[in-house]
Design an enzyme around this catalytic site. Structure first.
Site, short mmCIF file in Angstrom:
data_model
loop_
_atom_site.label_atom_id
_atom_site.label_comp_id
_atom_site.label_asym_id
_atom_site.label_seq_id
_atom_site.Cartn_x
_atom_site.Cartn_y
_atom_site.Cartn_z
N SER A 1 0.85 -1.18 0.02
CA SER A 1 -0.07 0.11 0.02
C SER A 1 0.86 1.09 0.14
O SER A 1 2.07 1.23 0.65
CB SER A 1 -0.86 -0.10 1.30
OG SER A 1 -1.67 1.32 1.49
N LYS B 1 3.01 -2.16 6.38
CA LYS B 1 3.34 -2.17 4.71
C LYS B 1 4.66 -1.82 4.30
O LYS B 1 5.27 -2.21 3.44
CB LYS B 1 2.15 -1.66 4.12
CG LYS B 1 0.81 -2.11 4.19
CD LYS B 1 0.79 -3.42 3.45
CE LYS B 1 -0.63 -4.08 3.58
NZ LYS B 1 -0.46 -5.61 2.58
#
Length: 233
Positions: free
Chosen positions: A144, A163
């Site tokens: 992301s 992430k």
């Protein structure tokens, strides 16, 4: 029907959202899909839903939060298939009740990192031997922009840092295994259970880049992609 150029591709979290659409589209393209879900019921339901659409996939139970089962899973897969062309680490969580740093707790951090980082890392570890038997084995980590250091912002503490970690793992692994193509991608803010119904991107659009990274010969290893183009970490 499988074509001569069809690939064997495993997708985690394949029973809904981007994972399910990835499985559906890859099947439509003629690839051999191994769909995994946390429970046998979810795996069976996803397989049946795809069968109703005219696609046949192999559905397996794989809980990314239970790494103790990964070795047995890899052994079973190896007994069924001589090689694996691609692993798409799609399964992930965003625990919305603990978004900012002052409210995040140990349980939220542990659960987020278990699903988003530790699971993909240890599953990749078990499946690399099968991927190395492919002519060009690949690992695609669905990440992301929220974890990109170049775009880092506030809130979503556990998710952002997890992430960022999977992005770092992607780059690290690409250095350790230059014989494989290892990438990470941002699918966009997508209309899934995680993204919400008002998200600007369709599930079909969100699945495009992970699919492309799993099969396209022009993909470069050790890169972070958005809409099939390299973007900043």
């Amino acid at each position: 029907m499988l074509s001569m150029s069809s690939k064997k591709i495993l997708v985690t979290g394949g029973n809904r959202g981007i994972g399910f659409e990835t499985c559906r589209k890859l099947s439509e393209m003629g690839h051999e899909v191994i769909l995994t879900a946390r429970t046998s019921d979810k795996a069976a339901q996803a397989r049946e839903k795809l069968a109703q659409l005219g696609f046949e996939v192999q559905a397996e139970v794989l809980d990314v939060d239970q790494p103790t089962g990964f070795a047995a899973f890899a052994q079973k897969l190896g007994s069924q298939h001589q090689y694996l062309d691609a692993l798409i680490n799609n399964a992930g969580v965003l625990l919305k009740e603990k978004l900012d740093f002052l409210s995040v707790d140990e349980t939220t951090l542990q659960q987020t990192f278990q699903t988003n980082v530790i699971g993909p890392m240890l599953l990749s570890q078990q499946l690399i031997p099968l991927l190395q038997k492919s002519s060009q084995g690949r690992i695609v980590n669905v990440s992301s922009f929220l974890g990109a250091l170049s775009r880092m912002g506030g809130n979503y503490t556990a998710y952002r840092v997890s992430k960022a970690a999977i992005n770092a793992f992607t780059l690290h692994l690409s250095m350790e295994y230059p014989d494989l193509v290892i990438t990470s991608c941002h699918p966009g803010h997508v209309q899934t259970d995680m993204g919400g119904a008002t998200a600007p991107r369709t599930i079909e659009k969100g699945a495009e880049t992970p699919i492309w990274l799993a099969i396209d010969p022009s993909v470069s290893t050790g890169k972070f992609y958005f809409d099939k183009e390299v973007t900043d970490w």
